[in-house]
Design a protein around this motif. Structure first.
Motif, PDB file in Angstrom:
ATOM      1  N   HIS A 231       0.833  -1.201   0.000  1.00 43.89           N
ATOM      2  CA  HIS A 231       0.000   0.000   0.000  1.00 43.89           C
ATOM      3  C   HIS A 231       0.872   1.256   0.000  1.00 43.89           C
ATOM      4  O   HIS A 231       1.910   1.283   0.677  1.00 43.89           O
ATOM      5  CB  HIS A 231      -0.924  -0.024   1.225  1.00 43.89           C
ATOM      6  N   PRO A 232       0.485   2.287  -0.736  1.00 47.57           N
ATOM      7  CA  PRO A 232       1.321   3.494  -0.800  1.00 47.57           C
ATOM      8  C   PRO A 232       1.473   4.221   0.530  1.00 47.57           C
ATOM      9  O   PRO A 232       2.406   5.026   0.688  1.00 47.57           O
ATOM     10  CB  PRO A 232       0.587   4.368  -1.828  1.00 47.57           C
ATOM     11  N   VAL A 233       0.590   3.952   1.517  1.00 45.82           N
ATOM     12  CA  VAL A 233       0.670   4.630   2.818  1.00 45.82           C
ATOM     13  C   VAL A 233       1.162   3.684   3.916  1.00 45.82           C
ATOM     14  O   VAL A 233       2.079   4.021   4.670  1.00 45.82           O
ATOM     15  CB  VAL A 233      -0.700   5.224   3.214  1.00 45.82           C
ATOM     16  N   VAL A 234       0.583   2.491   4.031  1.00 47.45           N
ATOM     17  CA  VAL A 234       0.912   1.603   5.157  1.00 47.45           C
ATOM     18  C   VAL A 234       1.938   0.534   4.793  1.00 47.45           C
ATOM     19  O   VAL A 234       2.367  -0.222   5.669  1.00 47.45           O
ATOM     20  CB  VAL A 234      -0.361   0.942   5.727  1.00 47.45           C
ATOM     21  N   GLY A 235       2.313   0.420   3.534  1.00 52.01           N
ATOM     22  CA  GLY A 235       3.353  -0.519   3.149  1.00 52.01           C
ATOM     23  C   GLY A 235       2.855  -1.937   2.931  1.00 52.01           C
ATOM     24  O   GLY A 235       1.707  -2.156   2.540  1.00 52.01           O
ATOM     25  N   ALA A 236       3.726  -2.923   3.232  1.00 55.50           N
ATOM     26  CA  ALA A 236       3.438  -4.323   2.911  1.00 55.50           C
ATOM     27  C   ALA A 236       2.366  -4.898   3.835  1.00 55.50           C
ATOM     28  O   ALA A 236       2.344  -4.619   5.034  1.00 55.50           O
ATOM     29  CB  ALA A 236       4.713  -5.150   3.012  1.00 55.50           C
ATOM     30  N   MET A 237       1.483  -5.698   3.245  1.00 61.00           N
ATOM     31  CA  MET A 237       0.474  -6.409   4.022  1.00 61.00           C
ATOM     32  C   MET A 237       0.020  -7.635   3.236  1.00 61.00           C
ATOM     33  O   MET A 237      -0.052  -7.602   2.011  1.00 61.00           O
ATOM     34  CB  MET A 237      -0.721  -5.499   4.354  1.00 61.00           C
ATOM     35  N   GLU A 238      -0.258  -8.717   3.958  1.00 56.62           N
ATOM     36  CA  GLU A 238      -0.760  -9.946   3.356  1.00 56.62           C
ATOM     37  C   GLU A 238      -2.092 -10.284   4.005  1.00 56.62           C
ATOM     38  O   GLU A 238      -2.148 -10.548   5.212  1.00 56.62           O
ATOM     39  CB  GLU A 238       0.233 -11.089   3.530  1.00 56.62           C
ATOM     40  N   LEU A 239      -3.151 -10.265   3.220  1.00 50.61           N
ATOM     41  CA  LEU A 239      -4.498 -10.427   3.748  1.00 50.61           C
ATOM     42  C   LEU A 239      -5.156 -11.667   3.175  1.00 50.61           C
ATOM     43  O   LEU A 239      -4.909 -12.052   2.033  1.00 50.61           O
ATOM     44  CB  LEU A 239      -5.352  -9.198   3.407  1.00 50.61           C
ATOM     45  N   MET A 240      -6.011 -12.274   3.994  1.00 53.76           N
ATOM     46  CA  MET A 240      -6.852 -13.368   3.518  1.00 53.76           C
ATOM     47  C   MET A 240      -8.109 -12.772   2.895  1.00 53.76           C
ATOM     48  O   MET A 240      -8.576 -11.705   3.317  1.00 53.76           O
ATOM     49  CB  MET A 240      -7.223 -14.290   4.677  1.00 53.76           C
ATOM     50  N   HIS A 241      -8.658 -13.449   1.885  1.00 55.47           N
ATOM     51  CA  HIS A 241      -9.890 -12.952   1.280  1.00 55.47           C
ATOM     52  C   HIS A 241     -10.881 -14.087   1.072  1.00 55.47           C
ATOM     53  O   HIS A 241     -10.502 -15.234   0.832  1.00 55.47           O
ATOM     54  CB  HIS A 241      -9.623 -12.225  -0.048  1.00 55.47           C
ATOM     55  N   GLU A 242     -12.136 -13.743   1.198  1.00 53.24           N
ATOM     56  CA  GLU A 242     -13.253 -14.642   0.914  1.00 53.24           C
ATOM     57  C   GLU A 242     -14.157 -13.933  -0.089  1.00 53.24           C
ATOM     58  O   GLU A 242     -14.510 -12.764   0.099  1.00 53.24           O
ATOM     59  CB  GLU A 242     -14.051 -14.963   2.179  1.00 53.24           C
ATOM     60  N   SER A 243     -14.523 -14.629  -1.150  1.00 57.39           N
ATOM     61  CA  SER A 243     -15.419 -14.067  -2.154  1.00 57.39           C
ATOM     62  C   SER A 243     -16.635 -14.967  -2.293  1.00 57.39           C
ATOM     63  O   SER A 243     -16.500 -16.182  -2.475  1.00 57.39           O
ATOM     64  CB  SER A 243     -14.713 -13.942  -3.508  1.00 57.39           C
ATOM     65  N   LEU A 244     -17.810 -14.372  -2.200  1.00 55.56           N
ATOM     66  CA  LEU A 244     -19.065 -15.123  -2.231  1.00 55.56           C
ATOM     67  C   LEU A 244     -20.020 -14.491  -3.228  1.00 55.56           C
ATOM     68  O   LEU A 244     -20.188 -13.264  -3.255  1.00 55.56           O
ATOM     69  CB  LEU A 244     -19.724 -15.134  -0.844  1.00 55.56           C
ATOM     70  N   ASP A 245     -20.638 -15.341  -4.059  1.00 58.57           N
ATOM     71  CA  ASP A 245     -21.688 -14.850  -4.941  1.00 58.57           C
ATOM     72  C   ASP A 245     -22.897 -14.465  -4.110  1.00 58.57           C
ATOM     73  O   ASP A 245     -23.208 -15.101  -3.095  1.00 58.57           O
ATOM     74  CB  ASP A 245     -22.088 -15.926  -5.959  1.00 58.57           C
ATOM     75  N   LEU A 246     -23.594 -13.414  -4.544  1.00 61.77           N
ATOM     76  CA  LEU A 246     -24.783 -12.963  -3.833  1.00 61.77           C
ATOM     77  C   LEU A 246     -26.008 -13.662  -4.409  1.00 61.77           C
ATOM     78  O   LEU A 246     -26.361 -13.445  -5.572  1.00 61.77           O
ATOM     79  CB  LEU A 246     -24.937 -11.447  -3.966  1.00 61.77           C
ATOM     80  N   PRO A 247     -26.665 -14.519  -3.638  1.00 61.73           N
ATOM     81  CA  PRO A 247     -27.852 -15.224  -4.137  1.00 61.73           C
ATOM     82  C   PRO A 247     -28.936 -14.232  -4.582  1.00 61.73           C
ATOM     83  O   PRO A 247     -29.223 -13.266  -3.882  1.00 61.73           O
ATOM     84  CB  PRO A 247     -28.321 -16.047  -2.921  1.00 61.73           C
ATOM     85  N   GLY A 248     -29.491 -14.480  -5.747  1.00 66.30           N
ATOM     86  CA  GLY A 248     -30.542 -13.615  -6.258  1.00 66.30           C
ATOM     87  C   GLY A 248     -30.038 -12.394  -6.994  1.00 66.30           C
ATOM     88  O   GLY A 248     -30.831 -11.660  -7.586  1.00 66.30           O
ATOM     89  N   ASP A 249     -28.728 -12.139  -6.954  1.00 63.87           N
ATOM     90  CA  ASP A 249     -28.143 -10.994  -7.657  1.00 63.87           C
ATOM     91  C   ASP A 249     -27.125 -11.528  -8.660  1.00 63.87           C
ATOM     92  O   ASP A 249     -25.924 -11.573  -8.388  1.00 63.87           O
ATOM     93  CB  ASP A 249     -27.465 -10.037  -6.679  1.00 63.87           C
ATOM     94  N   GLU A 250     -27.618 -11.958  -9.802  1.00 68.92           N
ATOM     95  CA  GLU A 250     -26.755 -12.611 -10.784  1.00 68.92           C
ATOM     96  C   GLU A 250     -25.610 -11.696 -11.208  1.00 68.92           C
ATOM     97  O   GLU A 250     -25.817 -10.535 -11.560  1.00 68.92           O
ATOM     98  CB  GLU A 250     -27.566 -13.018 -12.010  1.00 68.92           C
ATOM     99  N   GLY A 251     -24.408 -12.246 -11.149  1.00 65.78           N
ATOM    100  CA  GLY A 251     -23.239 -11.494 -11.574  1.00 65.78           C
ATOM    101  C   GLY A 251     -22.580 -10.676 -10.484  1.00 65.78           C
ATOM    102  O   GLY A 251     -21.505 -10.116 -10.701  1.00 65.78           O
ATOM    103  N   LEU A 252     -23.206 -10.584  -9.308  1.00 69.67           N
ATOM    104  CA  LEU A 252     -22.625  -9.805  -8.218  1.00 69.67           C
ATOM    105  C   LEU A 252     -22.005 -10.724  -7.175  1.00 69.67           C
ATOM    106  O   LEU A 252     -22.515 -11.800  -6.890  1.00 69.67           O
ATOM    107  CB  LEU A 252     -23.684  -8.927  -7.542  1.00 69.67           C
ATOM    108  N   SER A 253     -20.904 -10.279  -6.599  1.00 69.13           N
ATOM    109  CA  SER A 253     -20.255 -11.026  -5.525  1.00 69.13           C
ATOM    110  C   SER A 253     -19.689 -10.044  -4.514  1.00 69.13           C
ATOM    111  O   SER A 253     -19.443  -8.871  -4.827  1.00 69.13           O
ATOM    112  CB  SER A 253     -19.143 -11.927  -6.069  1.00 69.13           C
ATOM    113  N   ILE A 254     -19.499 -10.534  -3.316  1.00 71.13           N
ATOM    114  CA  ILE A 254     -18.934  -9.716  -2.247  1.00 71.13           C
ATOM    115  C   ILE A 254     -17.582 -10.297  -1.862  1.00 71.13           C
ATOM    116  O   ILE A 254     -17.419 -11.517  -1.759  1.00 71.13           O
ATOM    117  CB  ILE A 254     -19.893  -9.659  -1.032  1.00 71.13           C
ATOM    118  N   THR A 255     -16.598  -9.433  -1.671  1.00 68.56           N
ATOM    119  CA  THR A 255     -15.252  -9.844  -1.273  1.00 68.56           C
ATOM    120  C   THR A 255     -14.893  -9.156   0.033  1.00 68.56           C
ATOM    121  O   THR A 255     -15.075  -7.944   0.166  1.00 68.56           O
ATOM    122  CB  THR A 255     -14.216  -9.485  -2.355  1.00 68.56           C
ATOM    123  N   VAL A 256     -14.384  -9.941   0.975  1.00 71.69           N
ATOM    124  CA  VAL A 256     -13.997  -9.422   2.289  1.00 71.69           C
ATOM    125  C   VAL A 256     -12.556  -9.834   2.566  1.00 71.69           C
ATOM    126  O   VAL A 256     -12.184 -10.999   2.394  1.00 71.69           O
ATOM    127  CB  VAL A 256     -14.925  -9.956   3.400  1.00 71.69           C
TER     128      VAL A 256
END
Length: 296
Positions: A231-256
């Motif tokens: 990151h240009p401000v906080v520097g190096a970071m390694e994060l875990m991510h989960e991505s889930l499709d949103l039921p009923g919203d075709e083509g949309l997904s949420i990533t955390v």
């Protein structure tokens, strides 16, 4: 998009990746192809050479599920590649209507917005099948601050057309490959999505790296994993991510994104949250000052 050309190139690219040894076949004499011959794939799939040749020429019309399954086994497709083959077959069997309406743009529901806004210590965003970020909480906007300098914020446009992306993503090659793989999957599922076709066309025109990766015909879906950032401000970071499709919203997904407590990544997220709060405060102050100036 030309479905027949897509089918043909995908099947050839998978065939080229498999050696006779991989398939448990003897290899005799000099071979003129990098992987299996058409006849060898036909034998493994239990179909005639003529029939497989027809398939590899891009004609999946009327192909049964049993044949698709046999092809997937013969070509040693993983789950994502198998689903991609089925999507190509579905598109080949769909009735080609002239002037087919464009897919309706999905909107982010208020309840979903409340979910991502409620994740105060985790970056979260919602994207569509073209990798546009449609909604994001303050921490996600802070994490992807450079990407959000363009409107709409699009992950693939940032990766391939913004030189800062190669610094932001220390594993840029992997991120780029995965992004192209996602678009390849979506293009097969939505062959009449003009906005998606335009995005792919723009990237092919403007980025040699994208054009090369697109030609590899690899496919990918986001589910979970880890990703490294600088990151240009906080520097190096390694994060875990989960991505889930949103039921009923075709083509949309949420990533955390998240980090285990007590790790350097968690400390970096806290620092990022502090910086994000400062940015939000400065924006609010500037807006109030501008509003006060207009009144005077």
């Amino acid at each position: 998009m030309d479905n027949r050309a897509e089918v043909s190139t995908f099947l050839r690219s998978r065939r080229d990746k498999i050696t006779p040894a991989d398939a448990g076949l003897p290899s005799h004499g000099q071979r003129r192809v990098p992987g299996l011959r058409r006849g060898e794939v036909a034998t493994l799939a239990g179909v005639s050479v003529e029939y497989y040749t027809r398939l590899e020429r891009g004609n999946l019309g009327g192909v049964s599920d049993s044949v698709l399954n046999a092809l997937a086994r013969a070509l040693r497709l993983n789950d994502t590649e198998r689903d991609h083959l089925y999507a190509l077959a579905h598109a080949a069997n769909a009735r080609p209507l002239h002037g087919r309406p464009r897919p309706k743009q999905a909107a982010v529901r208020p309840s979903v917005l409340r979910i991502i806004e409620g994740l105060h210590d985790q970056p979260a965003y919602v994207r569509n099948n073209r990798m546009d970020i449609l909604a994001a909480n303050p921490l996600a906007r802070a994490l992807h601050c450079e990407c959000f300098q363009q409107e709409p914020a699009n992950c693939c446009l940032f990766v391939f057309l913004d030189p800062r992306a190669r610094t932001f993503y220390p594993e840029w090659e992997r991120v780029a490959r995965d992004g192209v793989g996602v678009l390849r999957v979506e293009a097969a599922k939505n062959p009449y999505d003009r906005d998606l076709s335009n995005l792919i066309g723009e990237l092919c025109t403007r980025s040699d790296a994208f054009r090369t990766l697109w030609g590899a015909h690899n496919v990918h879906v986001y589910t979970r994993g880890t990703k490294r950032f600088h990151h240009p401000v906080v520097g190096a970071m390694e994060l875990m991510h989960e991505s889930l499709d949103l039921p009923g919203d075709e083509g949309l997904s949420i990533t955390v994104y998240s980090a285990d407590p007590g790790t350097p990544a968690a400390d970096a997220l806290q620092l990022l949250a502090s910086w994000a709060a400062t940015q939000e405060h400065d924006k609010a102050a500037a807006h109030a000052e501008a509003k006060h100036g207009r009144r005077n």
